[in-house]
Design an enzyme around this catalytic site. Structure first.
Site, short mmCIF file in Angstrom:
data_model
loop_
_atom_site.label_atom_id
_atom_site.label_comp_id
_atom_site.label_asym_id
_atom_site.label_seq_id
_atom_site.Cartn_x
_atom_site.Cartn_y
_atom_site.Cartn_z
N ASP A 318 0.83 -1.20 0.00
CA ASP A 318 0.00 0.00 0.00
C ASP A 318 0.87 1.26 0.00
OD1 ASP A 318 -2.68 1.29 0.43
OD2 ASP A 318 -1.70 1.97 2.27
N GLU A 371 1.22 -0.65 -5.20
CA GLU A 371 0.22 0.38 -5.47
C GLU A 371 1.00 1.69 -5.59
OE1 GLU A 371 -3.29 3.11 -3.61
OE2 GLU A 371 -1.83 2.12 -2.35
#
Length: 705
Positions: A318, A371
């Site tokens: 993330d 990401e």
């Protein structure tokens, strides 16, 4: 000179050296709390890294949380403290009590705890060793190790377990158990045709509204759904069903909660001491100190822990951009440049190269996905080539352009045609995953079906076109839960998906359509084997902006099950539609917008014969009606080409020279020239204008941030 305390012998001098170098990849087997028998007495061994502490003890329900009952002793010189407490049993709650250099008493959860108290409690929990679990997925793991994930089908169902389905709200706040979720989720995902699930919020976190992105227990599967062993059984069950498991992983930041990692021993330990590097102004969180070897070791060992002890098949990292840029989310004066004056976090870059090199070196088929929302170069290239080493990167630029196009009234799509073609100018630069994630269906962004223009029926038709284009576009696939059956309301982590919608025909039809697309994807290597190679994709017509129709080919090396996609993004039917094709022969219609995948409906494919005649700069064409919002996917075999009679003395066109070759062009060496058909597709003047330049690609990718 005082003699060094070598402790109980559990943690050795070698352990301390490797930990100090950042290369003790199983440090979690030494730090934390572990069942142990000492001098014939059963109990638990505790160890914690707290170099700034003046004193450390273990407190818990077993000693009435008394500060002085079970003190720890510091061993060696690296700031590690240890103790053994007899008579303890799994399930008991505990914390470390640290006295800071200033004399402050700090009650902290164990950073290496493998289980945690059910929220809102914040204590760590004693548990057995995860490596004692008896796995049943040997065949899965052996098969995975033989595969290159970049050349395999990867269709991901992104899932938040707490809101996928819910139970009785009076029992554990409605959370279903890992056992129930494993049984129901594996059956559903297998039936739909997904290859993997990506799970949000598995590492323990205190606040439901953070969705698991503010972690306090990096080594503890959340107790919302059960025990660590039950989560291992969850993964085992999904593997038995042929479904891989990917976890969201958050090495970018952690919350300020007093019981967590923030100022762990009274000073900045896990985070940067300088607030310009150690805090995220927008998020109110702390940033890990990637320059500190023990902190890097904590994170790298944690990634490997989930792969080794829980058999997860991959991690989705993330907020990578927030780690790479020192000025991410910061205004002037809120950040400090690196030693070269730039905004790149050199320590985070080295951390990623280290982490990803270790994972790639294991050669076990596992994957790590970034990401990354900017145009940072070479994210999925090897560290040896100055890349970051990720297996895949989320294609945020594609997602942004795709959604902007899909929201438009069809009348205005003609002026935004390049939003759909632009991704094909840079798809070979990285190994991409096309994503429609949870972030796109929250915070007033609308669900996927509500993003679509038009009245009720038109919304469903538009969404079918969009999903069909996504399946055909190069790149792996990810879709957030509920969007496969066109849930109306935005995602809310507090409530279940609206499964009752499947009682209504349009939603049931959408689910069946997506099921067909997923099964088409898995059964056709043309859709995944050459995902970042021009040999796997060819435009037929990238420039039909006036009619908002896209046509293209997908193929793999064999060219036996190649696919032709034709998608009409307007409500205008084209009864006399023609599309150019590269070869003579039969083209089998296997999926349309009305029936979905014919094979699922027990319907035979409809064959169309290519006719000679120039169309879309191809020597043959198909003639078939294209309905409003029509989707047409044809399958054809490029290795079986019927002979085409020619007039004596006539010259072959460039395309016919290629199709008449004895070997498919794809089998040429890497240095071979592209077939003339591909040159034609990529060098048409209008297509150049549509696709744009590489610099524009970077600008668009960055704008998605």
């Amino acid at each position: 000179m005082a003699e060094v305390n070598r402790g109980m012998g559990v943690i050795t001098e070698t352990d301390c050296y490797l930990f100090g170098q950042g290369t003790h990849y199983e440090i979690y087997k030494k730090l934390g709390a572990h069942p142990m028998t000492r001098d014939g007495v059963e109990g638990y061994y505790f160890a914690v890294w707290a170099p700034h502490a003046r004193a450390v003890s273990v407190v818990g329900e077993f000693n009435d949380w008394q500060a002085e009952a079970n003190p720890c002793a510091e061993i060696f010189e690296g700031g590690i403290w240890e103790c053994f407490i007899p008579g303890l049993k799994a399930g008991m709650l505990y914390k470390f009590l640290l006295k800071s250099a200033a004399g402050e008493l700090l009650y902290k959860a164990d950073p290496y705890a493998r289980a945690a108290e059910f929220r809102p409690g914040t204590a760590s929990q004693l548990t057995g060793e995860p490596w004692d679990y008896r796995w049943k997925d040997r065949a899965w793991m052996q098969q995975r190790a033989k595969q290159n994930p970049r050349q395999e089908a990867l269709s991901i169902y992104e899932c938040h377990l707490g809101s996928w389905r819910r139970g009785d709200e009076n029992e554990r706040d409605g959370f279903l158990s890992y056992e129930t979720l494993a049984r129901e989720l594996s059956a559903y995902v297998k039936d739909m045709g997904y290859t993997h699930v990506e799970l949000m919020g598995i590492a323990e976190y205190p606040f439901d509204g953070s969705w698991g992105y503010q972690v306090t227990g990096y080594y503890a599967p959340t107790s919302r759904y059960g025990s660590p062993a039950e989560f291992q059984a969850f993964v085992d069950t999904l593997h038995a069903a042929g479904i891989g498991v990917i976890l969201d992983w958050v090495p970018a930041h952690f919350p300020r909660d007093a019981f967590g990692l923030a100022d762990f021993d009274g000073q900045a330990l896990y985070e940067y001491a300088d607030s310009r590097k150690g805090e995220h102004p927008d998020w109110g969180t702390k940033v890990f100190d990637y320059g500190k070897t023990e902190v890097k070791n904590f994170l790298i060992a944690n990634a490997l822990y989930w792969m080794d002890e829980y058999h997860v098949d991959g991690l989705r990292v993330d907020a990578v951009a927030s780690m790479l840029y020192l000025d991410y989310g910061r205004q002037s004066g809120q950040w400090c440049p690196n030693k070269y004056g730039g905004n790149e976090n050199l320590e985070a870059i080295e951390f990623f190269k280290h982490l990803n090199s270790v994972i790639a070196g294991r050669k076990d088929g596992s994957m790590i996905i970034a990401e990354e929302s900017t145009a940072w170069p070479m994210v999925t290239h090897r560290p040896e080539d100055n890349g970051l080493g990720f297996t895949f990167k989320w294609n945020m630029g594609w997602m942004h352009d795709f959604l902007e196009y899909m929201k438009l009234d069809p009348y205005f799509r003609r002026d935004n045609h390049n939003k759909m073609t632009f991704g094909l100018t840079y798809f070979t630069s990285e190994n991409y995953v096309l994503v429609l994630s949870h972030d796109e269906v929250v915070h007033l962004k609308c669900s996927m079906i509500n993003k679509m223009p038009g009245i009720y029926e038109d919304k469903f038709s538009n969404l079918k076109c969009g999903y069909s284009y996504m399946i055909g576009h190069p790149g792996k696939k990810l879709l957030f839960m509920g969007q496969e059956f066109a849930q109306w309301h935005e995602w809310d982590e507090k409530v279940s998906l609206n499964w009752e919608l499947l009682n209504e025909a349009p939603h049931r039809d959408m689910q069946n359509f997506v099921r067909g697309l997923l099964q088409l994807y898995r059964s056709h290597p043309a859709l995944y084997h050459l995902d970042n190679d021009w040999q796997g994709f060819e435009w037929i017509n990238a420039n039909d902006a006036d009619r908002s129709i896209f046509s293209f080919l997908r193929r793999d090396e064999s060219r036996k099950k190649s696919l032709l996609f034709v998608i009409n993004f307007t409500p205008v039917a084209r009864e006399d539609y023609r599309v150019g094709v590269p070869h003579a022969g039969s083209y089998r219609l296997i999926l349309d917008e009305h029936e979905g995948l014919y094979a699922l409906q027990k319907k035979r494919a409809v064959s169309y014969r290519a006719k000679p005649g120039e169309c879309d700069q191809r020597p043959f064409y198909l003639e078939a009606p294209l309905p409003a919002y029509g989707v047409r996917i044809f399958e054809f075999d490029e290795t079986k080409r019927p002979a085409v009679k020619k007039a004596a003395g006539s010259k072959k066109t460039a395309t016919e020279k290629v199709t008449g070759a004895k070997k498919p062009a794809v089998k040429k060496t890497a240095g071979a020239k592209k077939p003339a058909t591909e040159k034609a597709a990529s060098k048409k003047p209008a297509a150049k204008k549509t696709q744009g330049s590489r610099s524009a690609s970077k600008k668009t990718a960055s704008s998605a941030e």
